[in-house]
Write a protein that holds these residues in place. Structure first.
Motif, PDB file in Angstrom:
ATOM      1  N   LEU A   1       8.738  -0.954  10.648  1.00 23.33           N
ATOM      2  CA  LEU A   1       7.802  -0.511  11.498  1.00 23.33           C
ATOM      3  C   LEU A   1       6.447  -1.135  11.571  1.00 23.33           C
ATOM      4  O   LEU A   1       5.906  -1.711  12.281  1.00 23.33           O
ATOM      5  N   SER A   2       5.780  -0.336  10.565  1.00 19.85           N
ATOM      6  CA  SER A   2       4.160  -0.949  10.246  1.00 19.85           C
ATOM      7  C   SER A   2       3.977  -0.537   9.168  1.00 19.85           C
ATOM      8  O   SER A   2       4.517   0.187   8.050  1.00 19.85           O
ATOM      9  N   GLY A   3       3.115  -1.518   8.542  1.00 19.14           N
ATOM     10  CA  GLY A   3       2.809  -1.572   7.284  1.00 19.14           C
ATOM     11  C   GLY A   3       4.073  -1.902   6.068  1.00 19.14           C
ATOM     12  O   GLY A   3       4.585  -2.722   6.406  1.00 19.14           O
ATOM     13  N   ASP A   4       4.259  -0.648   5.319  1.00 18.43           N
ATOM     14  CA  ASP A   4       5.441  -0.975   4.768  1.00 18.43           C
ATOM     15  C   ASP A   4       6.653   0.066   5.147  1.00 18.43           C
ATOM     16  O   ASP A   4       7.597   0.373   4.258  1.00 18.43           O
TER      17      ASP A   4
ATOM     18  N   HIS B   1       9.536   4.108   3.043  1.00 18.26           N
ATOM     19  CA  HIS B   1       8.496   3.000   2.554  1.00 18.26           C
ATOM     20  C   HIS B   1       9.155   2.166   1.859  1.00 18.26           C
ATOM     21  O   HIS B   1       9.685   2.523   0.843  1.00 18.26           O
ATOM     22  N   LEU B   2       8.993   0.981   1.898  1.00 17.70           N
ATOM     23  CA  LEU B   2       9.225  -0.347   0.869  1.00 17.70           C
ATOM     24  C   LEU B   2       8.615  -0.076  -0.369  1.00 17.70           C
ATOM     25  O   LEU B   2       9.391  -0.017  -1.466  1.00 17.70           O
TER      26      LEU B   2
ATOM     27  N   GLY C   1       8.254 -10.593   3.402  1.00 17.19           N
ATOM     28  CA  GLY C   1       6.881 -10.693   3.199  1.00 17.19           C
ATOM     29  C   GLY C   1       5.965  -9.255   2.857  1.00 17.19           C
ATOM     30  O   GLY C   1       5.575  -9.072   2.028  1.00 17.19           O
ATOM     31  N   ALA C   2       6.483  -8.249   3.618  1.00 16.45           N
ATOM     32  CA  ALA C   2       6.171  -6.733   3.499  1.00 16.45           C
ATOM     33  C   ALA C   2       6.706  -6.441   2.145  1.00 16.45           C
ATOM     34  O   ALA C   2       5.847  -5.700   1.568  1.00 16.45           O
ATOM     35  N   TRP C   3       8.027  -6.734   1.644  1.00 18.38           N
ATOM     36  CA  TRP C   3       8.624  -6.485   0.617  1.00 18.38           C
ATOM     37  C   TRP C   3       7.870  -7.112  -0.775  1.00 18.38           C
ATOM     38  O   TRP C   3       7.447  -6.351  -1.504  1.00 18.38           O
ATOM     39  N   GLU C   4       7.381  -8.275  -0.589  1.00 19.33           N
ATOM     40  CA  GLU C   4       6.748  -9.019  -1.670  1.00 19.33           C
ATOM     41  C   GLU C   4       5.386  -8.300  -1.888  1.00 19.33           C
ATOM     42  O   GLU C   4       4.934  -8.274  -3.100  1.00 19.33           O
ATOM     43  N   LYS C   5       4.622  -7.987  -0.761  1.00 24.10           N
ATOM     44  CA  LYS C   5       3.411  -7.444  -0.726  1.00 24.10           C
ATOM     45  C   LYS C   5       3.583  -5.982  -1.473  1.00 24.10           C
ATOM     46  O   LYS C   5       2.742  -5.691  -2.498  1.00 24.10           O
ATOM     47  N   GLN C   6       4.467  -5.405  -1.435  1.00 22.08           N
ATOM     48  CA  GLN C   6       4.513  -3.921  -2.068  1.00 22.08           C
ATOM     49  C   GLN C   6       5.065  -4.288  -3.392  1.00 22.08           C
ATOM     50  O   GLN C   6       4.674  -3.406  -4.129  1.00 22.08           O
TER      51      GLN C   6
END
Length: 94
Positions: free
Chosen positions: A24-27, A41-42, A61-66
């Motif tokens: 959705l947005s962010g994580d 949230h991730l 990418g979002a998963w790795e960032k979190q």
């Protein structure tokens, strides 16, 4: 018609798979439970020890960032605990 999944969160103990429907947005993601779709949230999934299976570039990418953020959090906490132990070595030996 079933929405297409972009990945799955895998429970660390049971191996149960929770389909991920959308980033959705962010994580924040939308996932499919047994009875209802829900948003989560991730970072919560990473903290809970889940793993992610996906071929979706944006989701990965979002998963790795979190995952990196949670690792940094753990490192910071460990450093603070070590600093406290260094300041009060007798208090932590009990």
């Amino acid at each position: 018609m079933e929405p297409e999944t972009i990945g799955a969160l895998i429970h660390p103990v049971s191996g149960a798979r929770t389909p991920v429907l959308a980033l959705l947005s962010g994580d924040q993601i939308r996932a499919r439970g047994k009875c209802v779709d829900f948003d989560t949230h991730l970072r919560s999934a990473v903290r809970g020890g889940y793993t992610l299976e996906s071929n979706d570039h944006d989701l990965l990418g979002a998963w790795e960032k979190q995952r990196q953020a949670v690792d940094a959090e753990h490192s910071r906490i460990q450093q603070e605990l070590q600093e406290l132990a260094d300041l009060h070595p007798e208090g932590l030996k009990k």
